[in-house]
Scaffold this motif. Structure first.
Motif, PDB file in Angstrom:
ATOM      1  N   TRP A  46      15.500  33.212 -19.445  1.00 50.50           N
ATOM      2  CA  TRP A  46      15.879  32.610 -20.719  1.00 50.50           C
ATOM      3  C   TRP A  46      16.456  33.677 -21.638  1.00 50.50           C
ATOM      4  O   TRP A  46      15.951  34.799 -21.706  1.00 50.50           O
ATOM      5  CB  TRP A  46      14.669  31.973 -21.390  1.00 50.50           C
ATOM      6  CG  TRP A  46      14.147  30.746 -20.706  1.00 50.50           C
ATOM      7  CD1 TRP A  46      14.850  29.846 -19.955  1.00 50.50           C
ATOM      8  CD2 TRP A  46      12.806  30.265 -20.718  1.00 50.50           C
ATOM      9  NE1 TRP A  46      14.034  28.839 -19.514  1.00 50.50           N
ATOM     10  CE2 TRP A  46      12.766  29.067 -19.962  1.00 50.50           C
ATOM     11  CE3 TRP A  46      11.626  30.721 -21.298  1.00 50.50           C
ATOM     12  CZ2 TRP A  46      11.609  28.330 -19.784  1.00 50.50           C
ATOM     13  CZ3 TRP A  46      10.467  29.989 -21.110  1.00 50.50           C
ATOM     14  CH2 TRP A  46      10.460  28.810 -20.364  1.00 50.50           C
ATOM     15  N   ALA A  47      17.510  33.331 -22.330  1.00 50.72           N
ATOM     16  CA  ALA A  47      18.051  34.236 -23.339  1.00 50.72           C
ATOM     17  C   ALA A  47      16.959  34.461 -24.378  1.00 50.72           C
ATOM     18  O   ALA A  47      16.226  33.535 -24.742  1.00 50.72           O
ATOM     19  CB  ALA A  47      19.288  33.625 -23.984  1.00 50.72           C
ATOM     20  N   CYS A  48      16.823  35.700 -24.838  1.00 45.27           N
ATOM     21  CA  CYS A  48      15.771  35.997 -25.814  1.00 45.27           C
ATOM     22  C   CYS A  48      16.153  37.209 -26.654  1.00 45.27           C
ATOM     23  O   CYS A  48      17.049  37.985 -26.292  1.00 45.27           O
ATOM     24  CB  CYS A  48      14.437  36.241 -25.120  1.00 45.27           C
ATOM     25  SG  CYS A  48      14.385  37.749 -24.140  1.00 45.27           S
ATOM     26  N   PRO A  75       5.835  40.473 -35.660  1.00 47.03           N
ATOM     27  CA  PRO A  75       6.993  40.445 -34.764  1.00 47.03           C
ATOM     28  C   PRO A  75       7.346  39.013 -34.377  1.00 47.03           C
ATOM     29  O   PRO A  75       6.500  38.116 -34.452  1.00 47.03           O
ATOM     30  CB  PRO A  75       6.517  41.205 -33.531  1.00 47.03           C
ATOM     31  CG  PRO A  75       5.265  41.884 -33.922  1.00 47.03           C
ATOM     32  CD  PRO A  75       4.685  41.096 -35.044  1.00 47.03           C
ATOM     33  N   GLU A  76       8.592  38.822 -33.973  1.00 47.64           N
ATOM     34  CA  GLU A  76       8.993  37.501 -33.498  1.00 47.64           C
ATOM     35  C   GLU A  76       9.819  37.615 -32.235  1.00 47.64           C
ATOM     36  O   GLU A  76      10.495  38.615 -31.998  1.00 47.64           O
ATOM     37  CB  GLU A  76       9.732  36.712 -34.570  1.00 47.64           C
ATOM     38  CG  GLU A  76      11.128  37.156 -34.864  1.00 47.64           C
ATOM     39  CD  GLU A  76      11.845  36.237 -35.847  1.00 47.64           C
ATOM     40  OE1 GLU A  76      11.204  35.564 -36.683  1.00 47.64           O
ATOM     41  OE2 GLU A  76      13.072  36.201 -35.797  1.00 47.64           O
ATOM     42  N   LEU A  77       9.691  36.573 -31.437  1.00 43.42           N
ATOM     43  CA  LEU A  77      10.441  36.465 -30.200  1.00 43.42           C
ATOM     44  C   LEU A  77      11.255  35.182 -30.271  1.00 43.42           C
ATOM     45  O   LEU A  77      10.690  34.091 -30.377  1.00 43.42           O
ATOM     46  CB  LEU A  77       9.500  36.421 -28.995  1.00 43.42           C
ATOM     47  CG  LEU A  77      10.141  36.142 -27.635  1.00 43.42           C
ATOM     48  CD1 LEU A  77      11.123  37.243 -27.250  1.00 43.42           C
ATOM     49  CD2 LEU A  77       9.063  35.962 -26.577  1.00 43.42           C
ATOM     50  N   ARG A  78      12.563  35.314 -30.240  1.00 45.29           N
ATOM     51  CA  ARG A  78      13.457  34.161 -30.232  1.00 45.29           C
ATOM     52  C   ARG A  78      13.836  33.887 -28.784  1.00 45.29           C
ATOM     53  O   ARG A  78      14.301  34.788 -28.086  1.00 45.29           O
ATOM     54  CB  ARG A  78      14.704  34.432 -31.064  1.00 45.29           C
ATOM     55  CG  ARG A  78      14.380  34.548 -32.534  1.00 45.29           C
ATOM     56  CD  ARG A  78      15.605  34.921 -33.375  1.00 45.29           C
ATOM     57  NE  ARG A  78      15.260  34.851 -34.767  1.00 45.29           N
ATOM     58  CZ  ARG A  78      15.577  33.840 -35.584  1.00 45.29           C
ATOM     59  NH1 ARG A  78      16.293  32.831 -35.124  1.00 45.29           N
ATOM     60  NH2 ARG A  78      15.198  33.842 -36.828  1.00 45.29           N
ATOM     61  N   VAL A  79      13.609  32.638 -28.352  1.00 44.59           N
ATOM     62  CA  VAL A  79      13.860  32.251 -26.966  1.00 44.59           C
ATOM     63  C   VAL A  79      14.752  31.015 -26.965  1.00 44.59           C
ATOM     64  O   VAL A  79      14.493  30.059 -27.703  1.00 44.59           O
ATOM     65  CB  VAL A  79      12.535  31.933 -26.234  1.00 44.59           C
ATOM     66  CG1 VAL A  79      12.792  31.430 -24.825  1.00 44.59           C
ATOM     67  CG2 VAL A  79      11.627  33.153 -26.211  1.00 44.59           C
ATOM     68  N   TRP A  80      15.781  31.059 -26.130  1.00 47.57           N
ATOM     69  CA  TRP A  80      16.666  29.911 -25.930  1.00 47.57           C
ATOM     70  C   TRP A  80      16.445  29.413 -24.502  1.00 47.57           C
ATOM     71  O   TRP A  80      17.082  29.889 -23.560  1.00 47.57           O
ATOM     72  CB  TRP A  80      18.123  30.310 -26.125  1.00 47.57           C
ATOM     73  CG  TRP A  80      18.465  30.623 -27.550  1.00 47.57           C
ATOM     74  CD1 TRP A  80      18.963  29.747 -28.476  1.00 47.57           C
ATOM     75  CD2 TRP A  80      18.355  31.889 -28.223  1.00 47.57           C
ATOM     76  NE1 TRP A  80      19.154  30.385 -29.666  1.00 47.57           N
ATOM     77  CE2 TRP A  80      18.786  31.711 -29.544  1.00 47.57           C
ATOM     78  CE3 TRP A  80      17.905  33.150 -27.830  1.00 47.57           C
ATOM     79  CZ2 TRP A  80      18.807  32.732 -30.472  1.00 47.57           C
ATOM     80  CZ3 TRP A  80      17.921  34.179 -28.751  1.00 47.57           C
ATOM     81  CH2 TRP A  80      18.372  33.962 -30.064  1.00 47.57           C
ATOM     82  N   PRO A  81      15.514  28.433 -24.310  1.00 46.79           N
ATOM     83  CA  PRO A  81      15.265  27.934 -22.961  1.00 46.79           C
ATOM     84  C   PRO A  81      16.488  27.216 -22.382  1.00 46.79           C
ATOM     85  O   PRO A  81      16.649  27.166 -21.167  1.00 46.79           O
ATOM     86  CB  PRO A  81      14.078  26.994 -23.124  1.00 46.79           C
ATOM     87  CG  PRO A  81      14.019  26.669 -24.574  1.00 46.79           C
ATOM     88  CD  PRO A  81      14.669  27.800 -25.299  1.00 46.79           C
TER      89      PRO A  81
END
Length: 183
Positions: A46-48, A75-81
């Motif tokens: 996944w793009a992240c 912290p944050e993690l952005r994920v594009w499933p």
């Protein structure tokens, strides 16, 4: 078994009713659960984008992120499933995995199917229910979930608002969340 039908659940995806960024939560998590999420992102390709204080960094180990000093920026993690569907994970606490999704990105049957697939993959990996609540509960409290992955049933289901959850139902050993869900 068929998944959720858009016409049956579209009211749960109305930003004016639910808030644009509803809260999605996996209660009763652990550092190991957070690491499972990080591993899943890598395994699925996944793009992240992971960042701390606005600085983009490589994906970390969960133990390091969750042992940051008190008062440090979350912290944050952005994920594009899937393309155009963002989930923003925030490492607020080890015992709860929480993230936001943008309901404007989940419109129609195809997008609903993708979102439900994402919840299912997370829930199966973690062995836990993944619950979606309306945006911004007061005082850090969530209202009743509207839908989510029910670990007991192994699928995404709709919450029955006429049957409230038992007290502390989401805590480990306190009963099955699945008994309060209907399809």
């Amino acid at each position: 078994m068929p998944g959720l039908l858009w016409d049956d659940v579209k009211s749960f995806f109305e930003p004016e009713l639910m808030g644009a960024l509803p809260d999605v939560v996996v209660p009763g998590a652990s550092v190991g659960g957070w690491q499972a999420v990080l591993d899943l992102v890598g395994e699925r390709g996944w793009a992240c984008r992971y960042s701390e204080g606005g600085v983009v960094l490589p994906l970390p180990r969960a133990e390091g992120v969750l042992s940051r000093p008190a008062g440090a920026e979350c912290p944050e993690l952005r994920v594009w499933p899937v393309a155009g569907m963002l989930a923003i994970f925030r490492f607020s606490a080890a015992d709860e995995i929480d993230f936001d999704v943008d309901l404007r990105e989940i419109q129609g049957q195809e997008r609903l199917d993708a979102f439900c697939g994402f919840l299912r993959v997370l829930g199966l990996r973690l062995g836990k229910s993944v619950l979606m609540h309306s945006e911004g509960g007061e005082g850090g409290e969530y209202g009743a979930p509207v839908l989510g992955f029910d670990a007991g049933a192994g699928r995404v289901v709709v919450w029955d608002p006429l049957r409230p959850p038992p007290a502390r139902a989401c805590e480990p050993g306190a009963g099955s969340v699945g008994q309060n869900w209907v399809t």
